[in-house]
Motif scaffolding. Sequence first.
Motif, PDB file in Angstrom:
ATOM      1  N   ILE A   1     -10.384  -1.952  -1.195  1.00 21.94           N
ATOM      2  CA  ILE A   1      -9.211  -2.728  -0.789  1.00 21.94           C
ATOM      3  C   ILE A   1      -9.585  -3.893   0.128  1.00 21.94           C
ATOM      4  O   ILE A   1      -8.949  -4.947   0.094  1.00 21.94           O
ATOM      5  CB  ILE A   1      -8.173  -1.804  -0.119  1.00 21.94           C
ATOM      6  CG1 ILE A   1      -7.626  -0.806  -1.143  1.00 21.94           C
ATOM      7  CG2 ILE A   1      -7.028  -2.606   0.504  1.00 21.94           C
ATOM      8  CD1 ILE A   1      -6.741   0.277  -0.541  1.00 21.94           C
TER       9      ILE A   1
ATOM     10  N   VAL B   1       2.859  -1.528   4.228  1.00 23.46           N
ATOM     11  CA  VAL B   1       2.157  -0.246   4.141  1.00 23.46           C
ATOM     12  C   VAL B   1       3.156   0.905   4.253  1.00 23.46           C
ATOM     13  O   VAL B   1       3.936   0.953   5.204  1.00 23.46           O
ATOM     14  CB  VAL B   1       1.106  -0.112   5.257  1.00 23.46           C
ATOM     15  CG1 VAL B   1       0.289   1.164   5.070  1.00 23.46           C
ATOM     16  CG2 VAL B   1       0.187  -1.328   5.290  1.00 23.46           C
TER      17      VAL B   1
ATOM     18  N   ILE C   1       0.856  -1.184   0.000  1.00 27.56           N
ATOM     19  CA  ILE C   1       0.000   0.000   0.000  1.00 27.56           C
ATOM     20  C   ILE C   1       0.891   1.233   0.000  1.00 27.56           C
ATOM     21  O   ILE C   1       1.613   1.500   0.965  1.00 27.56           O
ATOM     22  CB  ILE C   1      -0.942   0.009   1.215  1.00 27.56           C
ATOM     23  CG1 ILE C   1      -1.947  -1.133   1.096  1.00 27.56           C
ATOM     24  CG2 ILE C   1      -1.666   1.338   1.329  1.00 27.56           C
ATOM     25  CD1 ILE C   1      -2.953  -1.195   2.224  1.00 27.56           C
TER      26      ILE C   1
ATOM     27  N   LEU D   1      -6.039   3.771  -4.015  1.00 27.74           N
ATOM     28  CA  LEU D   1      -5.670   4.366  -2.731  1.00 27.74           C
ATOM     29  C   LEU D   1      -6.254   5.747  -2.497  1.00 27.74           C
ATOM     30  O   LEU D   1      -6.552   6.110  -1.356  1.00 27.74           O
ATOM     31  CB  LEU D   1      -4.139   4.401  -2.592  1.00 27.74           C
ATOM     32  CG  LEU D   1      -3.587   4.754  -1.217  1.00 27.74           C
ATOM     33  CD1 LEU D   1      -4.158   3.844  -0.138  1.00 27.74           C
ATOM     34  CD2 LEU D   1      -2.061   4.678  -1.223  1.00 27.74           C
TER      35      LEU D   1
END
Length: 306
Positions: free
Chosen positions: A92, A104, A33, A83
């Motif tokens: 997600i 992340v 991410i 995102l």
Amino acid sequence: MNIHEHLIKKCKSLIPPLSQNLHKGQNGRIGIIGGCEEYTGAPYYAAISALRTGADLVYVFCYKSAAPVIKSFSPELIVLPYLDSPNAVEKIKPWLKKLHSLVVGPGLGNDPIAHESVRQIFQHVSGDADMNDIHLPIIVDAESLNLVEPESFKNYNGHIYLTPNVVEFSKLSKRLIGHELYKPTQDNVKAIINKLNGKYVIVLKGEKDIIADDKGAVVNGQQGSARRCGGQGDILAGSMGTFAYWATKVENYDYVNNLSPEVLASYAASSLTKHSNKVTFELKQRHMITTDIIKHIPTAFQDLFK
């Protein structure tokens, strides 16, 4: 046999054997991410490092504007431009149950919308009963470290890996325990872990990486490179995503020096990153860049874990 050699030998027990009977995904489905318009290299470095370490599939959840750029870097990556969507978390969520670990932060940037998405993802994994059944390891890196609060993962049964450098560590300590810890020592790392609720592993990056959880600690003082090009932390985060998943699959683990499989996985990723840097620096010297390091991950892996 010195302690490093002993630990590397132990690290080999984390690595799943290859077999003709395996199917795609069994050796790791890793999520990344991060990736905004300004920072497209970082998620790529983390993702491709996870693959080069030995994962089978990597999914990059990034900004819509970053997706075409990241896709152009490699056809190996599955790039999902969610995102910065208004409903990013809902998009997600279904993917999280398919993943084996989550990294992340690489290239996350400072956009408030993306930061709020990450906060909501942290809340989701900590509060959703289905996620607790999965025990997904989460590597919290780069800008996402600024989003971790003392209660962020209080109810989560999976392991949380924090990967600060020295500057990030002092900021993290102020937020998590109320005062800044400046010195990179095992005692200071343990001080943070002892104050946290949850299964935390801290990897404090530096010339010597300090790795600890609530069971034990180890320092990796192996030589890396004198060249500090950007992206080396992303290599560590990506390779840690793969090793962290492999650590969840170990059965009948034999503890050595009170080091858990999670600390050992972090030590393996740290050693792989350092040795990749060393091998590359010997060839490129001050002209070394991160794409050069990635090319040598397979060689470094064989040197360490053959």
